[in-house]
Design a protein around this motif. Structure first.
Motif, PDB file in Angstrom:
ATOM      1  N   VAL A  28     -15.542 -12.621 -23.327  1.00  0.00           N
ATOM      2  CA  VAL A  28     -14.532 -13.663 -23.445  1.00  0.00           C
ATOM      3  C   VAL A  28     -13.154 -13.057 -23.234  1.00  0.00           C
ATOM      4  N   ASN A  29     -12.465 -13.571 -22.236  1.00  0.00           N
ATOM      5  CA  ASN A  29     -11.113 -13.174 -21.902  1.00  0.00           C
ATOM      6  C   ASN A  29     -10.223 -14.367 -22.208  1.00  0.00           C
ATOM      7  N   SER A  30      -9.536 -14.407 -23.247  1.00  0.00           N
ATOM      8  CA  SER A  30      -9.201 -13.277 -24.063  1.00  0.00           C
ATOM      9  C   SER A  30      -8.805 -13.764 -25.440  1.00  0.00           C
ATOM     10  N   VAL A  31      -8.723 -12.801 -26.314  1.00  0.00           N
ATOM     11  CA  VAL A  31      -8.136 -13.017 -27.627  1.00  0.00           C
ATOM     12  C   VAL A  31      -6.927 -12.090 -27.675  1.00  0.00           C
ATOM     13  N   ASN A  32      -5.970 -12.396 -28.511  1.00  0.00           N
ATOM     14  CA  ASN A  32      -4.816 -11.512 -28.660  1.00  0.00           C
ATOM     15  C   ASN A  32      -4.434 -11.439 -30.127  1.00  0.00           C
ATOM     16  N   GLY A  33      -3.342 -10.796 -30.425  1.00  0.00           N
ATOM     17  CA  GLY A  33      -2.949 -10.591 -31.814  1.00  0.00           C
ATOM     18  C   GLY A  33      -2.305 -11.776 -32.493  1.00  0.00           C
ATOM     19  N   GLU A  34      -2.146 -12.893 -31.794  1.00  0.00           N
ATOM     20  CA  GLU A  34      -1.599 -14.094 -32.417  1.00  0.00           C
ATOM     21  C   GLU A  34      -2.621 -14.647 -33.407  1.00  0.00           C
ATOM     22  N   GLU A  35      -2.147 -15.057 -34.571  1.00  0.00           N
ATOM     23  CA  GLU A  35      -3.058 -15.595 -35.598  1.00  0.00           C
ATOM     24  C   GLU A  35      -3.884 -16.756 -35.061  1.00  0.00           C
ATOM     25  N   GLU A  36      -3.256 -17.656 -34.330  1.00  0.00           N
ATOM     26  CA  GLU A  36      -3.975 -18.814 -33.804  1.00  0.00           C
ATOM     27  C   GLU A  36      -5.114 -18.379 -32.886  1.00  0.00           C
ATOM     28  N   SER A  37      -4.860 -17.400 -32.045  1.00  0.00           N
ATOM     29  CA  SER A  37      -5.888 -16.900 -31.135  1.00  0.00           C
ATOM     30  C   SER A  37      -7.048 -16.287 -31.913  1.00  0.00           C
ATOM     31  N   LEU A  38      -6.734 -15.446 -32.879  1.00  0.00           N
ATOM     32  CA  LEU A  38      -7.778 -14.793 -33.685  1.00  0.00           C
ATOM     33  C   LEU A  38      -8.619 -15.820 -34.436  1.00  0.00           C
ATOM     34  N   GLU A  39      -7.966 -16.794 -35.029  1.00  0.00           N
ATOM     35  CA  GLU A  39      -8.666 -17.790 -35.833  1.00  0.00           C
ATOM     36  C   GLU A  39      -9.512 -18.754 -34.995  1.00  0.00           C
ATOM     37  N   ARG A  40      -9.057 -19.035 -33.782  1.00  0.00           N
ATOM     38  CA  ARG A  40      -9.766 -20.019 -32.944  1.00  0.00           C
ATOM     39  C   ARG A  40     -10.863 -19.396 -32.093  1.00  0.00           C
ATOM     40  N   ILE A  41     -10.650 -18.183 -31.589  1.00  0.00           N
ATOM     41  CA  ILE A  41     -11.562 -17.607 -30.600  1.00  0.00           C
ATOM     42  C   ILE A  41     -12.632 -16.712 -31.225  1.00  0.00           C
ATOM     43  N   LEU A  42     -12.262 -15.853 -32.172  1.00  0.00           N
ATOM     44  CA  LEU A  42     -13.243 -14.906 -32.721  1.00  0.00           C
ATOM     45  C   LEU A  42     -14.487 -15.575 -33.304  1.00  0.00           C
ATOM     46  N   PRO A  43     -14.357 -16.657 -34.078  1.00  0.00           N
ATOM     47  CA  PRO A  43     -15.581 -17.284 -34.615  1.00  0.00           C
ATOM     48  C   PRO A  43     -16.522 -17.806 -33.527  1.00  0.00           C
ATOM     49  N   ILE A  44     -15.978 -18.272 -32.419  1.00  0.00           N
ATOM     50  CA  ILE A  44     -16.816 -18.760 -31.319  1.00  0.00           C
ATOM     51  C   ILE A  44     -17.567 -17.595 -30.677  1.00  0.00           C
ATOM     52  N   VAL A  45     -16.850 -16.497 -30.466  1.00  0.00           N
ATOM     53  CA  VAL A  45     -17.487 -15.301 -29.893  1.00  0.00           C
ATOM     54  C   VAL A  45     -18.607 -14.821 -30.802  1.00  0.00           C
ATOM     55  N   LYS A  46     -18.367 -14.802 -32.099  1.00  0.00           N
ATOM     56  CA  LYS A  46     -19.388 -14.376 -33.062  1.00  0.00           C
ATOM     57  C   LYS A  46     -20.587 -15.330 -33.030  1.00  0.00           C
ATOM     58  N   LYS A  47     -20.316 -16.620 -33.056  1.00  0.00           N
ATOM     59  CA  LYS A  47     -21.392 -17.619 -33.092  1.00  0.00           C
ATOM     60  C   LYS A  47     -22.335 -17.489 -31.903  1.00  0.00           C
ATOM     61  N   TYR A  48     -21.787 -17.236 -30.718  1.00  0.00           N
ATOM     62  CA  TYR A  48     -22.612 -17.199 -29.512  1.00  0.00           C
ATOM     63  C   TYR A  48     -22.943 -15.780 -29.052  1.00  0.00           C
ATOM     64  N   GLY A  49     -22.613 -14.776 -29.869  1.00  0.00           N
ATOM     65  CA  GLY A  49     -23.017 -13.406 -29.564  1.00  0.00           C
ATOM     66  C   GLY A  49     -22.334 -12.791 -28.360  1.00  0.00           C
ATOM     67  N   GLY A  50     -21.077 -13.130 -28.140  1.00  0.00           N
ATOM     68  CA  GLY A  50     -20.350 -12.596 -26.995  1.00  0.00           C
ATOM     69  C   GLY A  50     -19.586 -11.326 -27.319  1.00  0.00           C
ATOM     70  N   ALA A  51     -18.898 -10.830 -26.329  1.00  0.00           N
ATOM     71  CA  ALA A  51     -17.995  -9.690 -26.465  1.00  0.00           C
ATOM     72  C   ALA A  51     -16.584 -10.206 -26.205  1.00  0.00           C
ATOM     73  N   ILE A  52     -15.585  -9.476 -26.701  1.00  0.00           N
ATOM     74  CA  ILE A  52     -14.205  -9.928 -26.531  1.00  0.00           C
ATOM     75  C   ILE A  52     -13.372  -8.928 -25.751  1.00  0.00           C
ATOM     76  N   LEU A  53     -12.453  -9.478 -24.998  1.00  0.00           N
ATOM     77  CA  LEU A  53     -11.411  -8.698 -24.351  1.00  0.00           C
ATOM     78  C   LEU A  53     -10.126  -9.042 -25.094  1.00  0.00           C
ATOM     79  N   GLY A  54      -9.611  -8.073 -25.836  1.00  0.00           N
ATOM     80  CA  GLY A  54      -8.400  -8.280 -26.622  1.00  0.00           C
ATOM     81  C   GLY A  54      -7.172  -7.803 -25.874  1.00  0.00           C
ATOM     82  N   LEU A  55      -6.172  -8.653 -25.806  1.00  0.00           N
ATOM     83  CA  LEU A  55      -4.908  -8.296 -25.167  1.00  0.00           C
ATOM     84  C   LEU A  55      -3.927  -7.806 -26.222  1.00  0.00           C
TER      85      LEU A  55
END
Length: 166
Positions: free
Chosen positions: A57-84
């Motif tokens: 998943v491209n991408s997540v970044n250090g913004e709180e909104e990004s972390l809170e919205r994207i990381l749980p989806i990546v975890k739920k579906y077993g993906g990997a993250i590209l962090g900016l």
């Protein structure tokens, strides 16, 4: 090509409907891994749901909104993250600041159960012709992320040559 970046985020398009459709169609014609490139949680969830394998998943970044919205989806579906390595303040000028953001992304991902081997960091490259000192900061940040955090890195370099003579 080792990976295809899939981005359908254009004005007027229904990204949540189109990203899973394109994901299915691409997987029908290629064995290349796909990188799902969206900041829309619904689009990511819909595409990850139909993805065969482990999407990046491209991408997540250090913004709180990004972390809170994207990381749980990546975890739920077993993906990997590209962090900016950027946050609400944009791309930090110093390597230490980019490193701090990378560390924050890693810690938040690990805290919800995304394994370290599924975290990639882009320390971000700026225009070399206009900001030559920034190139060394990027290289320093990459070294810090690799050596101190033990994470894999990627680097999108399309900006590096902007404004340079042919």
């Amino acid at each position: 090509v080792h990976l295809l970046d899939v981005n359908v985020g254009l004005p007027g398009l229904d990204e949540a409907a189109l990203l899973p459709k394109i994901t299915r169609e691409l997987q029908a014609v290629t064995d290349l891994p796909l990188q799902l490139d969206s900041s829309d949680p619904a689009a990511l969830a819909n595409a990850m749901r139909v993805y065969n394998g482990k999407p990046l998943v491209n991408s997540v970044n250090g913004e709180e909104e990004s972390l809170e919205r994207i990381l749980p989806i990546v975890k739920k579906y077993g993906g990997a993250i590209l962090g900016l390595a950027l946050d609400e303040g944009g791309i930090p000028p110093k390597a230490e600041q980019r490193f701090a953001i990378a560390k924050k992304i890693m810690e938040r991902a690990l805290a919800i159960g995304i394994p370290k081997e599924d975290i990639y960091i882009d320390c971000l490259c700026l225009t070399a012709s206009a900001q030559q000192e920034a190139v060394m900061e990027t290289l320093k940040a990459i070294k810090m992320v690799k050596e101190e955090l033990g994470l894999k890195t990627v680097l999108g370099v399309s900006n590096i040559s902007f404004g340079l003579p042919q």
